[in-house]
Design a protein around this motif. Structure first.
Motif, PDB file in Angstrom:
ATOM      1  N   GLU A 187      48.348 -58.191  -6.526  1.00 44.94           N
ATOM      2  CA  GLU A 187      47.189 -58.599  -7.334  1.00 44.94           C
ATOM      3  C   GLU A 187      47.275 -57.942  -8.709  1.00 44.94           C
ATOM      4  OE1 GLU A 187      45.116 -60.857  -6.329  1.00 44.94           O
ATOM      5  OE2 GLU A 187      45.929 -60.976  -4.282  1.00 44.94           O
ATOM      6  N   SER A 188      47.624 -58.723  -9.717  1.00 36.47           N
ATOM      7  CA  SER A 188      47.844 -58.160 -11.056  1.00 36.47           C
ATOM      8  C   SER A 188      46.588 -57.527 -11.639  1.00 36.47           C
ATOM      9  CB  SER A 188      48.368 -59.243 -11.998  1.00 36.47           C
ATOM     10  OG  SER A 188      47.451 -60.332 -12.073  1.00 36.47           O
ATOM     11  N   TRP A 189      45.397 -58.035 -11.260  1.00 40.71           N
ATOM     12  CA  TRP A 189      44.166 -57.449 -11.793  1.00 40.71           C
ATOM     13  C   TRP A 189      43.980 -56.024 -11.300  1.00 40.71           C
ATOM     14  CZ3 TRP A 189      40.277 -55.624  -8.690  1.00 40.71           C
ATOM     15  CH2 TRP A 189      40.281 -56.029  -7.345  1.00 40.71           C
ATOM     16  N   LEU A 190      44.442 -55.728 -10.093  1.00 43.04           N
ATOM     17  CA  LEU A 190      44.352 -54.358  -9.572  1.00 43.04           C
ATOM     18  C   LEU A 190      45.236 -53.416 -10.383  1.00 43.04           C
ATOM     19  CD1 LEU A 190      44.361 -54.427  -5.651  1.00 43.04           C
ATOM     20  CD2 LEU A 190      42.703 -53.313  -7.149  1.00 43.04           C
ATOM     21  N   GLU A 191      46.434 -53.879 -10.691  1.00 43.75           N
ATOM     22  CA  GLU A 191      47.345 -53.057 -11.484  1.00 43.75           C
ATOM     23  C   GLU A 191      46.778 -52.818 -12.884  1.00 43.75           C
ATOM     24  OE1 GLU A 191      52.086 -52.838 -12.761  1.00 43.75           O
ATOM     25  OE2 GLU A 191      51.255 -54.672 -11.891  1.00 43.75           O
ATOM     26  N   ARG A 192      46.165 -53.844 -13.461  1.00 42.33           N
ATOM     27  CA  ARG A 192      45.576 -53.677 -14.793  1.00 42.33           C
ATOM     28  C   ARG A 192      44.452 -52.653 -14.781  1.00 42.33           C
ATOM     29  NH1 ARG A 192      46.035 -59.382 -14.875  1.00 42.33           N
ATOM     30  NH2 ARG A 192      43.792 -59.561 -14.426  1.00 42.33           N
ATOM     31  N   GLN A 193      43.582 -52.739 -13.783  1.00 33.99           N
ATOM     32  CA  GLN A 193      42.467 -51.782 -13.697  1.00 33.99           C
ATOM     33  C   GLN A 193      42.970 -50.360 -13.441  1.00 33.99           C
ATOM     34  OE1 GLN A 193      39.425 -52.716 -14.608  1.00 33.99           O
ATOM     35  NE2 GLN A 193      40.409 -54.719 -14.898  1.00 33.99           N
ATOM     36  N   MET A 194      44.028 -50.251 -12.684  1.00 35.88           N
ATOM     37  CA  MET A 194      44.600 -48.928 -12.415  1.00 35.88           C
ATOM     38  C   MET A 194      45.047 -48.265 -13.713  1.00 35.88           C
ATOM     39  SD  MET A 194      47.890 -48.044  -9.988  1.00 35.88           S
ATOM     40  CE  MET A 194      49.072 -48.925 -11.043  1.00 35.88           C
ATOM     41  N   TYR A 195      45.627 -49.028 -14.614  1.00 33.56           N
ATOM     42  CA  TYR A 195      46.125 -48.474 -15.863  1.00 33.56           C
ATOM     43  C   TYR A 195      45.040 -48.314 -16.926  1.00 33.56           C
ATOM     44  CZ  TYR A 195      50.880 -49.282 -14.146  1.00 33.56           C
ATOM     45  OH  TYR A 195      52.056 -49.247 -13.424  1.00 33.56           O
ATOM     46  N   ARG A 196      44.046 -49.180 -16.914  1.00 30.06           N
ATOM     47  CA  ARG A 196      43.052 -49.202 -17.988  1.00 30.06           C
ATOM     48  C   ARG A 196      41.972 -48.140 -17.847  1.00 30.06           C
ATOM     49  NH1 ARG A 196      41.852 -55.720 -18.528  1.00 30.06           N
ATOM     50  NH2 ARG A 196      43.829 -56.305 -19.544  1.00 30.06           N
ATOM     51  N   LEU A 197      41.801 -47.582 -16.673  1.00 25.39           N
ATOM     52  CA  LEU A 197      40.648 -46.700 -16.423  1.00 25.39           C
ATOM     53  C   LEU A 197      41.072 -45.292 -15.999  1.00 25.39           C
ATOM     54  CD1 LEU A 197      38.578 -49.305 -14.394  1.00 25.39           C
ATOM     55  CD2 LEU A 197      38.276 -48.723 -16.806  1.00 25.39           C
ATOM     56  N   PRO A 198      41.902 -44.629 -16.785  1.00 28.94           N
ATOM     57  CA  PRO A 198      42.377 -43.298 -16.348  1.00 28.94           C
ATOM     58  C   PRO A 198      41.264 -42.288 -16.152  1.00 28.94           C
ATOM     59  CG  PRO A 198      42.933 -43.705 -18.661  1.00 28.94           C
ATOM     60  CD  PRO A 198      42.460 -45.001 -18.099  1.00 28.94           C
ATOM     61  N   TRP A 199      40.293 -42.270 -17.067  1.00 25.24           N
ATOM     62  CA  TRP A 199      39.224 -41.274 -16.940  1.00 25.24           C
ATOM     63  C   TRP A 199      38.339 -41.539 -15.730  1.00 25.24           C
ATOM     64  CZ3 TRP A 199      40.022 -36.947 -19.070  1.00 25.24           C
ATOM     65  CH2 TRP A 199      40.738 -36.855 -20.271  1.00 25.24           C
ATOM     66  N   LEU A 200      38.172 -42.808 -15.377  1.00 21.19           N
ATOM     67  CA  LEU A 200      37.405 -43.135 -14.171  1.00 21.19           C
ATOM     68  C   LEU A 200      38.075 -42.549 -12.942  1.00 21.19           C
ATOM     69  CD1 LEU A 200      35.226 -44.662 -12.561  1.00 21.19           C
ATOM     70  CD2 LEU A 200      36.760 -46.650 -12.581  1.00 21.19           C
ATOM     71  N   TRP A 201      39.396 -42.702 -12.853  1.00 24.61           N
ATOM     72  CA  TRP A 201      40.104 -42.181 -11.683  1.00 24.61           C
ATOM     73  C   TRP A 201      40.110 -40.655 -11.665  1.00 24.61           C
ATOM     74  CZ3 TRP A 201      39.572 -46.204  -9.259  1.00 24.61           C
ATOM     75  CH2 TRP A 201      39.940 -47.465  -9.726  1.00 24.61           C
ATOM     76  N   VAL A 202      40.180 -40.043 -12.836  1.00 29.16           N
ATOM     77  CA  VAL A 202      40.118 -38.576 -12.910  1.00 29.16           C
ATOM     78  C   VAL A 202      38.756 -38.087 -12.414  1.00 29.16           C
ATOM     79  CG1 VAL A 202      40.082 -36.576 -14.440  1.00 29.16           C
ATOM     80  CG2 VAL A 202      41.810 -38.367 -14.772  1.00 29.16           C
ATOM     81  N   VAL A 203      37.687 -38.667 -12.958  1.00 26.72           N
ATOM     82  CA  VAL A 203      36.329 -38.238 -12.586  1.00 26.72           C
ATOM     83  C   VAL A 203      36.074 -38.489 -11.108  1.00 26.72           C
ATOM     84  CG1 VAL A 203      33.866 -38.688 -12.932  1.00 26.72           C
ATOM     85  CG2 VAL A 203      35.388 -38.517 -14.911  1.00 26.72           C
TER      86      VAL A 203
END
Length: 325
Positions: A187-203
């Motif tokens: 799912e390409s949208w999942l990969e895009r969100q993974m890369y676009r939201l680094p601070w979300l994943w950190v928090v």
């Protein structure tokens, strides 16, 4: 025409991951509290990261081969090093146990127990489990079978009483991350969100890890461990994507470590174990200066020496060059 630069995001992520692996295998008695807490933090995601990456590339692979050929190839790649190193570790530990302090001492019975337990070197559970994952993954790769695979993996992740034999417990806890990697690849949208939201994943990863340590172990913490494995892996991959944009010494070094991550994984404990056995005779490690010097030396050589070992020894033979990289 300018040649397109290869995306090294995943190699950098593996480089970060293997550094965390080596750090996590050095916890001396009397280590500072902040150091232990840091290790407890990244233990939520540093191994799930490798399973997620493996699942991603497995799903993206277009190589056509029979199931038998695929599994045999993975057996050579993963289980040959497992058995060779296990038997070598057993012999080394038994030989040195009368002269030096040995971590996790073994007896001759371990020579056959390694067929169902990674007793010789506990760190080798990863290659054992990854091989088991690759044995069943081809059954569920085509089409909508991935949905069934996901349901099965999610259910197994909550089987808290899974037995240790054949690493089934570790298999159940980590299969879900391999499947998550397959979904990211599909799912390409999942990969895009993974890369676009680094601070979300950190928090998310930091906050959920704080919540995790404050809850009693049970269903909720099992669920959190699954979520943390994914958010932490996304955090590392999104940070790695940012690092990959810069062609500098730092990004190239992490890229190199990522490429050599399996070599480092297979041999770092040998090197670190020998150094720890020697340094315990010299340093007490009871003050921050001794701890810092010991940690830098042992962790640094645990990363660098396996690469040198591969370059100057294993790469000289076709068989060892293949299975130890």
């Amino acid at each position: 025409m300018t040649e397109k630069r290869r995306d090294i995001t995943f190699d950098i992520a593996k480089g970060i991951g293997i550094i965390l692996v080596v750090i996590g295998h050095y916890i001396p008695a009397g280590a500072p509290g902040w150091y232990v807490e840091f290790i407890e933090f990244f233990y939520h995601f540093h191994m799930p990261l490798f399973f997620l990456i493996a699942g991603f590339f497995y799903e993206r692979s277009t190589r056509q081969e029979s199931y038998r050929a695929f599994v045999w190839g993975k057996f050579q790649r993963l289980m040959f090093p497992y058995f060779i190193l296990s038997w070598a570790i057993i012999g080394t530990k038994i030989g040195l146990s009368n002269y030096l302090q040995v971590d996790h001492p073994v007896t001759l019975d371990a020579l056959y127990r390694i067929f169902y337990l990674p007793e010789a070197g506990l760190f080798l559970w990863f290659v054992y489990v990854l091989f088991l994952v690759f044995c069943i993954a081809p059954i569920f790769k085509p089409g909508k079978r991935l949905i069934l695979f996901s349901i099965m993996a999610l259910g197994l992740a909550f089987w808290y009483s899974a037995p240790d034999y054949c690493c089934l417990g570790l298999f159940c806890r980590n299969l879900i991350f391999f499947v998550a990697g397959m979904w990211v690849a599909r799912e390409s949208w999942l990969e895009r969100q993974m890369y676009r939201l680094p601070w979300l994943w950190v928090v998310l990863t930091v906050v959920l890890s704080i919540v995790y340590v404050r809850l009693p172990h049970g269903f909720i913490t099992l669920a959190l461990s699954v979520i943390l494995g994914v958010t932490g892996s996304f955090m590392v991959l999104s940070i790695s994507r940012g690092i990959a944009f810069f062609d500098n010494l730092f990004s190239r070094a992490l890229n190199r470590l990522g490429i050599m991550s399996m070599t480092i994984y297979l041999f770092h404990t040998w090197i670190m174990g020998g150094e720890k056995a020697i340094l315990t005779q010299i340093l007490t490690g009871e003050n921050i200066i001794e701890f810092t010097l010991s940690a830098l030396f042992i962790i640094g050589t645990g990363i660098v020496f396996p690469i040198w070992l591969y370059r100057w020894v294993w790469s000289k033979n076709r068989f060892t060059a293949r299975i130890f990289k």
